[in-house]
Design a protein around this motif. Structure first.
Motif, PDB file in Angstrom:
ATOM      1  N   VAL A 134       5.465  69.004  62.775  1.00 20.33           N
ATOM      2  CA  VAL A 134       4.638  67.888  63.264  1.00 20.33           C
ATOM      3  C   VAL A 134       3.681  68.340  64.360  1.00 20.33           C
ATOM      4  O   VAL A 134       2.475  68.103  64.257  1.00 20.33           O
ATOM      5  N   PRO A 135       4.155  69.024  65.413  1.00 16.33           N
ATOM      6  CA  PRO A 135       3.186  69.431  66.437  1.00 16.33           C
ATOM      7  C   PRO A 135       2.106  70.383  65.912  1.00 16.33           C
ATOM      8  O   PRO A 135       0.930  70.229  66.240  1.00 16.33           O
ATOM      9  N   LEU A 136       2.482  71.343  65.073  1.00 16.85           N
ATOM     10  CA  LEU A 136       1.497  72.310  64.606  1.00 16.85           C
ATOM     11  C   LEU A 136       0.507  71.707  63.612  1.00 16.85           C
ATOM     12  O   LEU A 136      -0.702  71.924  63.711  1.00 16.85           O
ATOM     13  N   ILE A 137       1.013  70.950  62.645  1.00 17.44           N
ATOM     14  CA  ILE A 137       0.128  70.364  61.632  1.00 17.44           C
ATOM     15  C   ILE A 137      -0.761  69.304  62.255  1.00 17.44           C
ATOM     16  O   ILE A 137      -1.969  69.245  61.990  1.00 17.44           O
ATOM     17  N   MET A 138      -0.198  68.459  63.113  1.00 15.07           N
ATOM     18  CA  MET A 138      -1.013  67.405  63.708  1.00 15.07           C
ATOM     19  C   MET A 138      -2.003  67.973  64.722  1.00 15.07           C
ATOM     20  O   MET A 138      -3.079  67.420  64.896  1.00 15.07           O
ATOM     21  N   GLY A 169      -8.948  59.857  59.166  1.00 14.40           N
ATOM     22  CA  GLY A 169      -8.900  60.585  57.896  1.00 14.40           C
ATOM     23  C   GLY A 169      -8.201  61.921  58.042  1.00 14.40           C
ATOM     24  O   GLY A 169      -7.412  62.326  57.187  1.00 14.40           O
ATOM     25  N   GLN A 170      -8.479  62.614  59.152  1.00 16.35           N
ATOM     26  CA  GLN A 170      -7.809  63.891  59.405  1.00 16.35           C
ATOM     27  C   GLN A 170      -6.315  63.685  59.617  1.00 16.35           C
ATOM     28  O   GLN A 170      -5.491  64.483  59.171  1.00 16.35           O
ATOM     29  N   TRP A 171      -5.953  62.599  60.304  1.00 15.30           N
ATOM     30  CA  TRP A 171      -4.528  62.290  60.507  1.00 15.30           C
ATOM     31  C   TRP A 171      -3.852  62.027  59.164  1.00 15.30           C
ATOM     32  O   TRP A 171      -2.739  62.517  58.922  1.00 15.30           O
ATOM     33  N   VAL A 197      -5.638  66.626  63.984  1.00 23.44           N
ATOM     34  CA  VAL A 197      -6.332  65.695  64.881  1.00 23.44           C
ATOM     35  C   VAL A 197      -6.834  66.336  66.162  1.00 23.44           C
ATOM     36  O   VAL A 197      -7.526  65.698  66.948  1.00 23.44           O
ATOM     37  N   GLY A 198      -6.484  67.597  66.414  1.00 20.70           N
ATOM     38  CA  GLY A 198      -7.010  68.291  67.573  1.00 20.70           C
ATOM     39  C   GLY A 198      -6.294  68.007  68.876  1.00 20.70           C
ATOM     40  O   GLY A 198      -6.798  68.357  69.935  1.00 20.70           O
ATOM     41  N   LEU A 199      -5.133  67.403  68.820  1.00 18.20           N
ATOM     42  CA  LEU A 199      -4.350  67.166  70.031  1.00 18.20           C
ATOM     43  C   LEU A 199      -3.354  68.303  70.209  1.00 18.20           C
ATOM     44  O   LEU A 199      -2.866  68.874  69.239  1.00 18.20           O
ATOM     45  N   SER A 200      -3.037  68.605  71.451  1.00 19.85           N
ATOM     46  CA  SER A 200      -2.059  69.657  71.701  1.00 19.85           C
ATOM     47  C   SER A 200      -0.668  69.183  71.264  1.00 19.85           C
ATOM     48  O   SER A 200      -0.400  67.977  71.231  1.00 19.85           O
ATOM     49  N   PRO A 238      -2.222  58.260  65.622  1.00 14.85           N
ATOM     50  CA  PRO A 238      -3.581  57.716  65.497  1.00 14.85           C
ATOM     51  C   PRO A 238      -4.080  57.067  66.792  1.00 14.85           C
ATOM     52  O   PRO A 238      -5.252  57.230  67.154  1.00 14.85           O
ATOM     53  N   ALA A 239      -3.210  56.365  67.504  1.00 19.11           N
ATOM     54  CA  ALA A 239      -3.633  55.730  68.758  1.00 19.11           C
ATOM     55  C   ALA A 239      -3.989  56.789  69.806  1.00 19.11           C
ATOM     56  O   ALA A 239      -4.995  56.654  70.514  1.00 19.11           O
ATOM     57  N   ALA A 240      -3.191  57.851  69.899  1.00 18.80           N
ATOM     58  CA  ALA A 240      -3.496  58.918  70.848  1.00 18.80           C
ATOM     59  C   ALA A 240      -4.794  59.623  70.477  1.00 18.80           C
ATOM     60  O   ALA A 240      -5.578  60.008  71.350  1.00 18.80           O
ATOM     61  N   THR A 241      -5.045  59.755  69.199  1.00 23.84           N
ATOM     62  CA  THR A 241      -6.287  60.379  68.738  1.00 23.84           C
ATOM     63  C   THR A 241      -7.489  59.533  69.111  1.00 23.84           C
ATOM     64  O   THR A 241      -8.501  60.055  69.612  1.00 23.84           O
TER      65      THR A 241
END
Length: 175
Positions: free
Chosen positions: A115-119, A29-31, A123-126, A155-158
């Motif tokens: 993309v890197p900043l928003i994601m 949902g966050q993604w 989703v909490g990934l660096s 999503p898979a990495a999350t």
């Protein structure tokens, strides 16, 4: 189907699976919210750029750019084609090249900044993990189509990070 599958598990395993499914549901949902924010960001940036250039149909072209944002890799090119064609027909080849440059800059900013900043926030990934996931998503064309790989990579990495965090926590408790 999920209820049937859960019937094969012990009570402890059911509790674990339920917790992890809830975590996965929350992260997906966050993604999705992050993707919506990316789409709106690209819409806004494109609209501002096209209004500055006084392009006809700027709002329509910006909406198209926002919707095409969901299609990785080829979406921005699909969105740029009508703009460039309108630009060439209205102002000549040079104007079309200016629009190609504008869409290129927007795409570069999106890929390397947005993309890197928003994601990361969504989703909490660096940002490095997100870029790595995107590269892995396109790296196996024989197994999965690169466009689908990029769509599913974050999503898979999350989901993978949820289970890796759980594994790390269990190892810390046992140590």
């Amino acid at each position: 189907i999920l209820h049937w599958f859960r019937g094969f598990l012990s009570a402890r395993a059911r509790f674990y699976v339920d917790m992890k499914l809830e975590a996965v549901h929350s992260k997906i949902g966050q993604w999705a919210r992050g993707e919506a924010l990316l789409m709106f960001s690209i819409f806004s940036i494109t609209l501002i750029a096209l209004l500055i250039l006084r392009m006809p149909y700027a709002l329509t072209l910006a909406i198209l750019a926002g919707f095409c944002e969901f299609i990785p890799a080829v979406g921005p090119f699909i969105a740029a084609i009508p703009s460039v064609l309108i630009g060439v027909s209205q102002g000549g080849l040079m104007w079309g090249l200016v629009l190609v440059a504008v869409y290129y800059v927007i795409q570069w900013c999106e890929n390397n900044l947005l993309v890197p900043l928003i994601m990361k926030r969504a989703v909490g990934l660096s940002p490095i993990a997100i870029l790595f996931a995107l590269m892995v998503g396109i790296s196996f064309p024989d197994i999965i189509h690169p466009v689908l790989g990029v769509v599913l990579s974050i999503p898979a990495a999350t989901i993978l990070s949820i289970f890796l965090d759980d594994l790390r926590t269990m190892r810390q408790k046992n140590a």
